[in-house]
Design an enzyme around this catalytic site. Structure first.
Site, PDB file in Angstrom:
ATOM      1  N   LYS A   1       0.843  -1.193   0.000  1.00  0.00           N
ATOM      2  CA  LYS A   1       0.000   0.000   0.000  1.00  0.00           C
ATOM      3  C   LYS A   1       0.883   1.250   0.000  1.00  0.00           C
ATOM      4  O   LYS A   1       1.851   1.339   0.765  1.00  0.00           O
ATOM      5  CB  LYS A   1      -0.908  -0.013   1.226  1.00  0.00           C
ATOM      6  CG  LYS A   1      -1.905   1.142   1.289  1.00  0.00           C
ATOM      7  CD  LYS A   1      -2.817   0.988   2.503  1.00  0.00           C
ATOM      8  CE  LYS A   1      -3.837   2.096   2.589  1.00  0.00           C
ATOM      9  NZ  LYS A   1      -4.768   1.924   3.737  1.00  0.00           N
TER      10      LYS A   1
ATOM     11  N   SER B   1      -9.470   2.127   2.659  1.00  0.00           N
ATOM     12  CA  SER B   1      -8.530   2.870   1.849  1.00  0.00           C
ATOM     13  C   SER B   1      -7.517   2.002   1.119  1.00  0.00           C
ATOM     14  O   SER B   1      -6.806   2.479   0.232  1.00  0.00           O
ATOM     15  CB  SER B   1      -7.771   3.864   2.742  1.00  0.00           C
ATOM     16  OG  SER B   1      -7.067   3.177   3.776  1.00  0.00           O
TER      17      SER B   1
ATOM     18  N   SER C   1     -10.296  -0.213   6.801  1.00  0.00           N
ATOM     19  CA  SER C   1      -9.624  -0.174   5.503  1.00  0.00           C
ATOM     20  C   SER C   1      -8.926  -1.446   5.065  1.00  0.00           C
ATOM     21  O   SER C   1      -8.348  -1.494   3.984  1.00  0.00           O
ATOM     22  CB  SER C   1      -8.619   0.982   5.481  1.00  0.00           C
ATOM     23  OG  SER C   1      -9.286   2.214   5.563  1.00  0.00           O
TER      24      SER C   1
END
Length: 413
Positions: A62, A131, A155
């Site tokens: 990420k 996210s 997330s």
């Protein structure tokens, strides 16, 4: 999807070389990435280490985690082209276990709420969640067998539910956040995405050097407490169906299943989560908010605008509420091994205007307990819906084992 466990078995048996395993992922990325948009940047020519339990395993990171080999842009033009000198601790843990980092996956700006352009692999007209949008989508699309994400509200678990993959948000600080862009130091937790529960367990075990996280061939029947989180509002029909189905098949497979009511202090903690999150975000993102206000993404900027008058006294009271709720929740696990609850209100929302609602995730993030998403239902439009299995703080192995039990029960339904 690509099974990490299957790759490990084939590599160990000499049926597949680590480099060939990485090449398979690279080919899958070339075939899928133009449509899905799960990556921010990728490595073109990479080779696998010859040693380590994760040799031959391609991993996506990420893009709020520092990587020396790739930019870390955090989903924001403020950090366009930014490169750190070194890797985040979790990235080095992967490398030390033999994994190959093949690229950075998309994230909402600063891991907040402004959506990415990433599409849900199961239905391109729907969000993959956030996210950790790119990490969930890349695994779901069969591009990579393992990816890292983070959870501050929901997330990791929510995009895993929307994309139909397994994922774990481990116990708070089982994985270090050194080198990960902070949003809330009380809540931020690094998690993993993979095809199935066994794959997630293998990835987490290899990263941490904890063999106890590996799943045994046979899984004991757990005592399961079903929690509806009534204080978070009613779920959509698809979410309710997923939870009912998982509870029913688990009981049929031999688990003890009954409903559990949580104390009022736990509901108060659920209400306190946003206050804690945004109070800390104002400190963690103070430079960006003050010095780059116009470049901040609109939804996050609005959220910070609305919360900037929160007082330290209100924050301290919320932290105390969370502490009392953790004590109350610990007692719940005297009577059950794990809790079973919703991973999301329902299937992934249509369009890319929203990454979905974290209302069924945020309590467990604040409690710091391990949560594992298990795909449980397929809603209209081919959209997956998951459930989450939750154990007491520090009992990550128990959460994984019970999640595997539920996963196997669902496979036999």
């Amino acid at each position: 999807m690509i099974s990490l466990a299957d790759l490990q078995r084939r590599i160990h048996a000499g049926e597949l070389s680590p480099d060939d395993a990485i090449a398979q992922s690279q080919e899958a990325i070339l075939a899928q990435e133009k449509t899905i948009g799960a990556f921010v940047c990728r490595a073109e020519n990479v080779r696998a280490p010859s040693a380590g339990p994760l040799r031959g395993i391609a991993v996506g990171i990420k893009d709020i985690m520092d990587t020396a080999d790739f930019p870390t842009e955090m989903g924001s033009p403020i950090y366009r082209g930014f490169r750190s000198r070194g890797d985040a601790a979790v990235v080095m843990m992967l490398k030390q276990a033999g994994a190959t980092i093949v690229g950075k996956t998309t994230t909402t700006a600063f891991a907040s709420v402004d959506p990415t352009p990433t599409l849900n692999p199961h239905n391109h007209g729907h969000t993959p969640g956030g996210s950790s949008s790119g990490s969930a989508a890349a695994v779901a699309a069969g591009m990579i067998p393992l990816a890292l994400g983070t959870q501050t509200g929901g997330s990791v678990i929510r995009p895993a539910s929307f994309c139909g993959v397994a994922a774990i948000k481990p116990s708070y600080r089982l994985l270090p956040t050194v080198g990960v862009k902070c949003y809330s130091w009380t809540l931020d937790t690094v998690g993993l995405f993979a095809a199935g529960v066994d794959d997630v367990a293998r990835g987490l075990s290899a990263m941490t050097g904890r063999p106890e996280l590996m799943l045994s061939a046979s899984v004991a029947s757990p005592r399961i407490g079903v929690v509806t989180q009534h204080f978070a509002g009613a779920p959509e029909a698809a979410g309710a169906e997923a939870l009912q189905t998982a509870a029913r098949v688990a009981e049929r497979a031999g688990a003890t299943v009954h409903g559990v009511d949580l104390q009022e202090i736990v509901a108060q903690a659920w209400r306190a989560h946003p206050l804690i999150q945004e109070f800390e975000a104002h400190r963690a993102l103070a430079w960006e908010y003050r010095e780059n206000y116009d470049a901040m993404p609109p939804l996050l900027r609005s959220k910070l605008d609305e919360s900037r008058d929160t007082t330290p006294a209100a924050y301290d009271a919320a932290i105390e509420t969370a502490h009392r709720a953790r004590q109350a929740l610990e007692k719940v696990f005297d009577d059950v091994d794990v809790l079973l609850t919703l991973s999301a209100p329902g299937a992934a929302p249509k369009g890319l205007a929203s990454t979905g609602d974290a209302r069924y995730n945020r309590l467990w993030t604040l409690m710091g307990v391990p949560c594992v998403n298990v795909p449980a239902h397929v809603a209209e439009g081919g959209l997956p819906v998951g459930v989450q299995v939750i154990a007491r703080y520090g009992a990550d192995a128990q959460a994984l084992a019970a999640a595997r039990f539920v996963e196997q029960a669902l496979a036999r339904k």
